[in-house]
Design a protein around this motif. Sequence first.
Motif: not given
Length: 104
Positions: A33-38, A66-82
């Motif tokens: 559902r689109w709403r849930d995906q937001q 999660c969308k939150d992490c996906n949206d706020s990661r920006q250009e940080i590499d994934w291991l650092t971000y984790r």
Amino acid sequence: MKTAIKRKLLVHLFQKQEGRCCYCERYVILSYRWRDQQRPDAATIEHLKRRADGGTDHPDNLAMSCKDCNDSRQEIDWLTYRSLKRGEFQEFVRSVDHGARAAE
Ligand SMILES: [Zn+2]
């Protein structure tokens, strides 16, 4: 990526990661559902190596976050971000915060 492929992939990743975000480890929701995906805890497909950096759609490069992490990661590499998301890197968080304020 086609929607049908994306959905299949997301279900696969959801099972593999036991419903948790690859960064902050919170439980995500899987919904079409689109709403849930937001929602901030909606499951999204994450490219570990960003497409902007030459990352591909190869399964090895994909994870569910999660969308939150996906949206706020920006250009940080994934291991650092984790590490950041799990609070393993407080010094770095502070320096990033400081940098962000300095840039304003
Ligand atoms: Zn997350």
